[in-house]
Motif scaffolding. Sequence first.
Motif, mmCIF file in Angstrom:
data_model
loop_
_atom_site.group_PDB
_atom_site.id
_atom_site.type_symbol
_atom_site.label_atom_id
_atom_site.label_comp_id
_atom_site.label_asym_id
_atom_site.label_seq_id
_atom_site.Cartn_x
_atom_site.Cartn_y
_atom_site.Cartn_z
ATOM 1 N N SER A 1 -1.131 2.076 35.567
ATOM 2 C CA SER A 1 -2.307 1.170 35.356
ATOM 3 C C SER A 1 -3.657 1.215 36.133
ATOM 4 O O SER A 1 -4.435 0.600 35.318
ATOM 5 N N PHE A 2 -3.735 1.641 37.279
ATOM 6 C CA PHE A 2 -4.690 1.915 38.041
ATOM 7 C C PHE A 2 -5.725 2.937 37.375
ATOM 8 O O PHE A 2 -6.779 2.870 37.006
ATOM 9 N N VAL A 3 -5.028 3.948 36.924
ATOM 10 C CA VAL A 3 -5.700 5.118 36.426
ATOM 11 C C VAL A 3 -6.310 4.474 34.676
ATOM 12 O O VAL A 3 -7.551 4.816 34.680
ATOM 13 N N GLU A 4 -5.492 4.148 33.977
ATOM 14 C CA GLU A 4 -6.062 3.376 32.786
ATOM 15 C C GLU A 4 -7.164 2.265 33.202
ATOM 16 O O GLU A 4 -8.205 2.440 32.298
ATOM 17 N N GLU A 5 -7.030 1.526 34.132
ATOM 18 C CA GLU A 5 -7.999 0.707 34.380
ATOM 19 C C GLU A 5 -9.441 1.297 34.855
ATOM 20 O O GLU A 5 -10.410 0.755 34.356
ATOM 21 N N VAL A 6 -9.103 2.244 35.562
ATOM 22 C CA VAL A 6 -10.394 3.029 36.053
ATOM 23 C C VAL A 6 -10.987 3.701 34.935
ATOM 24 O O VAL A 6 -12.351 3.587 34.649
ATOM 25 N N MET A 7 -10.277 4.076 33.903
ATOM 26 C CA MET A 7 -10.806 4.907 32.860
ATOM 27 C C MET A 7 -11.581 3.920 32.045
ATOM 28 O O MET A 7 -12.838 4.029 31.653
ATOM 29 N N TRP A 8 -11.147 2.727 31.635
ATOM 30 C CA TRP A 8 -11.703 1.728 30.702
ATOM 31 C C TRP A 8 -12.880 1.198 31.385
ATOM 32 O O TRP A 8 -13.951 0.833 30.830
#
Length: 149
Positions: free
Chosen positions: A131-138
Motif C-alpha cells: 500500500s505504501f509503494v502504490e500510494e507513493v506512485m499515485w
Amino acid sequence: MFIIGTFEQTIELEQALTVLENGSISRDQIFVVFMDGRPSPIQIPGRTQNIHSNAFEIGIASATGCAVIGASIGFTLYLGPIICGLLGAFLGFAIGYALYYFPNKNKIHSKNMKKQPEVAVIIQCAKNQLSFVEEVMWKYQAITVGKSH
C-alpha cells in the motif's frame, strides 16, 4: 510481490524514487526501464508537414493554372490578357489555398494527442509495503500502476 508503474520522465518520477528509497525500499528492489519511442518515419528532406506550407503549395499550383486560363480569356475581354491573368492568379491562389486549408485545419496527428509512458518502474516488495509503494506512485503522478502476486 511486484508493483509496476509507468511514468512520464519528469521530476515527479525522481521524487517518487527518492521517497521509495527513503521509505525502506532498497535500490536493489527497484528496476527502472526507459522506453524507446517509435522511430519517426523517414521524411524527404525539404518536405514539411506544416498545413500552411502545404496549402501555399496548392494555392500556387492553382494560381498558375488560373493565370493561364485568365490570360487566354483576356485576349477577348476589354481588360486584356495581363489584367485577366493577374486576376486569375489571385483568384486561383485563394481558391486553392482555401480548398486545402479549411478541410485539413482540424486534423491533428493522433500520435501527439495521447501521452505514452516513457519510463516503467518495477518494484519488488513485501505485502506489508504494497500500500505504501502504490500510494507513493499515485501521489507522484504515475500514469498506470499494476500489481503482480
